[in-house]
Design a protein around this motif. Structure first.
Motif, short mmCIF file in Angstrom:
data_model
loop_
_atom_site.label_atom_id
_atom_site.label_comp_id
_atom_site.label_asym_id
_atom_site.label_seq_id
_atom_site.Cartn_x
_atom_site.Cartn_y
_atom_site.Cartn_z
N GLY A 37 0.85 -1.19 0.00
CA GLY A 37 0.00 0.00 0.00
C GLY A 37 0.88 1.24 0.00
O GLY A 37 1.69 1.42 0.91
N VAL A 38 0.75 2.08 -1.02
CA VAL A 38 1.68 3.22 -1.18
C VAL A 38 1.18 4.48 -0.48
O VAL A 38 1.83 5.52 -0.55
N GLY A 39 0.03 4.39 0.20
CA GLY A 39 -0.51 5.58 0.86
C GLY A 39 -1.39 6.38 -0.07
O GLY A 39 -1.68 5.97 -1.20
N ALA A 53 10.55 -2.26 -0.13
CA ALA A 53 10.07 -3.32 -1.01
C ALA A 53 9.99 -2.85 -2.46
O ALA A 53 10.26 -3.61 -3.39
N ILE A 54 9.64 -1.60 -2.66
CA ILE A 54 9.59 -1.03 -4.02
C ILE A 54 10.99 -0.82 -4.55
O ILE A 54 11.32 -1.17 -5.69
N ARG A 55 11.87 -0.28 -3.71
CA ARG A 55 13.24 0.04 -4.13
C ARG A 55 14.03 -1.21 -4.49
O ARG A 55 14.83 -1.20 -5.44
N GLU A 56 13.83 -2.30 -3.76
CA GLU A 56 14.64 -3.50 -3.95
C GLU A 56 14.07 -4.45 -4.99
O GLU A 56 14.71 -5.45 -5.32
N ALA A 57 12.92 -4.15 -5.54
CA ALA A 57 12.29 -5.05 -6.51
C ALA A 57 12.98 -4.99 -7.87
O ALA A 57 13.52 -3.96 -8.27
N ASP A 58 12.94 -6.12 -8.57
CA ASP A 58 13.37 -6.15 -9.97
C ASP A 58 12.25 -5.69 -10.90
O ASP A 58 12.50 -5.10 -11.95
N VAL A 59 11.01 -5.99 -10.51
CA VAL A 59 9.86 -5.63 -11.33
C VAL A 59 8.73 -5.17 -10.41
O VAL A 59 8.47 -5.78 -9.38
N VAL A 60 8.11 -4.07 -10.78
CA VAL A 60 6.99 -3.50 -10.02
C VAL A 60 5.78 -3.45 -10.95
O VAL A 60 5.89 -3.00 -12.10
N VAL A 61 4.62 -3.89 -10.45
CA VAL A 61 3.41 -3.88 -11.25
C VAL A 61 2.32 -3.12 -10.50
O VAL A 61 2.25 -3.14 -9.28
N PHE A 63 -1.45 -0.30 -11.30
CA PHE A 63 -2.15 0.62 -12.19
C PHE A 63 -1.26 1.84 -12.45
O PHE A 63 -0.51 2.28 -11.57
N THR A 64 -1.36 2.38 -13.65
CA THR A 64 -0.47 3.46 -14.07
C THR A 64 -0.48 4.61 -13.08
O THR A 64 0.58 5.14 -12.71
N THR A 65 -1.65 5.02 -12.63
CA THR A 65 -1.74 6.16 -11.72
C THR A 65 -1.06 5.89 -10.39
O THR A 65 -0.59 6.82 -9.72
N VAL A 66 -1.00 4.62 -9.98
CA VAL A 66 -0.34 4.27 -8.72
C VAL A 66 1.17 4.22 -8.91
O VAL A 66 1.94 4.78 -8.11
N VAL A 67 1.61 3.56 -9.97
CA VAL A 67 3.05 3.42 -10.22
C VAL A 67 3.70 4.79 -10.38
O VAL A 67 4.84 5.00 -9.94
N GLU A 68 2.97 5.74 -10.97
CA GLU A 68 3.54 7.08 -11.16
C GLU A 68 3.93 7.73 -9.84
O GLU A 68 4.88 8.52 -9.79
N PHE A 69 3.24 7.39 -8.75
CA PHE A 69 3.55 7.99 -7.45
C PHE A 69 4.89 7.52 -6.90
O PHE A 69 5.50 8.20 -6.07
N VAL A 70 5.35 6.34 -7.32
CA VAL A 70 6.55 5.75 -6.72
C VAL A 70 7.64 5.47 -7.75
O VAL A 70 8.69 4.92 -7.40
N ALA A 71 7.44 5.87 -8.99
CA ALA A 71 8.38 5.51 -10.06
C ALA A 71 9.79 6.04 -9.79
O ALA A 71 10.78 5.39 -10.16
N ASP A 72 9.91 7.18 -9.15
CA ASP A 72 11.23 7.76 -8.92
C ASP A 72 11.95 7.14 -7.73
O ASP A 72 13.09 7.52 -7.43
N LEU A 73 11.34 6.16 -7.07
CA LEU A 73 11.96 5.54 -5.90
C LEU A 73 12.69 4.25 -6.24
O LEU A 73 13.32 3.65 -5.36
N THR A 74 12.63 3.81 -7.48
CA THR A 74 13.16 2.50 -7.82
C THR A 74 13.75 2.47 -9.23
O THR A 74 13.34 3.26 -10.10
N ASP A 75 14.68 1.57 -9.44
CA ASP A 75 15.21 1.29 -10.78
C ASP A 75 14.56 0.05 -11.37
O ASP A 75 15.00 -0.45 -12.41
N ALA A 76 13.52 -0.47 -10.74
CA ALA A 76 12.84 -1.67 -11.21
C ALA A 76 12.19 -1.43 -12.57
O ALA A 76 11.88 -0.30 -12.95
#
Length: 269
Positions: A37-39, A53-61, A63-76
């Motif tokens: 849950g990203v808040g 958990a987001i930062r250390e993942a190889d792949v994050v899945v 909904f687009t609107t949710v991923v956009e909130f955390v995209a800058d926190l990971t290289d996944a």
């Protein structure tokens, strides 16, 4: 649960997700997929454990609107989707987990408040591809918790109902009525865009006998820069009922409805 499902006929993926308790943690062997849950959208309300958990993942899945909130926190690698291509994205996610990649699925708020349908779909995709990999939920801060703070409706005195899901809502609507009338409890509701929006819920409650003078707060875009709290009586809010599109309501889809019962303050203490 596997294959196609019809939310009006079953099986409901939320029921699948809640079908059994999580297995015990094995610190030596456990390499789970996380459902985070990203808040409510502001990164200050993302927990450190969820962020890791987001930062250390190889792949994050997600909904687009949710991923956009955390995209800058990971290289996944980011697998984004909407409702139409959700199944395909989750199938690819499961396959990549089966191939040995670490995976994290992201959902708004806290999956334990509203989001078990998504958790169930994630779990099903992972079980189909990698049945030995557990799925573990990392709670987040829900907009419901923020709304409870803004509206000063303590959870022990409040009925929480989420309508932000597919499928039949009859039992949920019955709980709304009971809380607002016979039980006289505060209400915190996640409306469903756009056919069960705050105005529609106010009109429904009035039809079922709720007091038209009850205080109703529409808490919109909580923790965002453009957060707003709209204050009505239940009768005033019902003026915004009707329609099922974005043009039929003054509110966005990021809203929580709070309906407050009168609170008598004892001045003698």
């Amino acid at each position: 649960m596997s294959g196609e499902y019809d939310l009006d006929a079953g099986p409901d993926p939320a029921t699948f997700a809640a079908g059994a308790a999580e297995p015990d943690i094995d610190a030596d062997a456990d390499d789970p997929v996380y459902a985070v849950g990203v808040g409510p959208g502001n990164q200050e309300y993302l927990t450190p454990r969820g962020e890791r958990a987001i930062r250390e993942a190889d792949v994050v899945v997600g909904f687009t609107t949710v991923v956009e909130f955390v995209a800058d926190l990971t290289d996944a690698d980011l697998l984004t989707c909407g409702y139409k291509d959700e199944a395909e994205a989750l199938e690819e996610f499961g396959e990549r987990v089966a191939a040995g990649e670490s995976g994290t699925a992201v959902a708004m708020g806290d999956p334990n408040h509203s989001g078990y349908q998504f958790v169930g779909k994630v779990q099903d995709a992972v079980e189909q591809a990698a049945p030995d990999v557990p799925v573990r939920v990392i709670p987040g801060i829900s907009s419901i918790q923020l709304a409870a703070s803004r509206a000063r409706t303590p959870m022990e005195d409040t009925e929480f109902v989420t309508l932000h899901k597919s499928g039949d809502l009859e039992s949920d609507m019955d709980r709304l009525v009971a809380a607002a009338t016979t039980d006289e409890r505060h209400l915190l509701v996640l409306p469903r865009p756009y056919d069960r929006m705050p105005g529609d819920l106010a009109a429904f409650l009035l039809e079922e006998g709720a007091d038209p003078d009850l205080e109703a707060l529409v808490c919109e875009k909580l923790t965002h820069d453009d957060e707003a709290i709209h204050r009505f009586t239940l009768e005033e809010l019902a003026d915004h009922a009707g329609g099922n599109g974005t043009e039929d309501t003054p509110f966005s889809d990021l809203v929580v409805l709070a309906v407050r019962q009168p609170v008598v303050v004892d001045q003698s203490a």
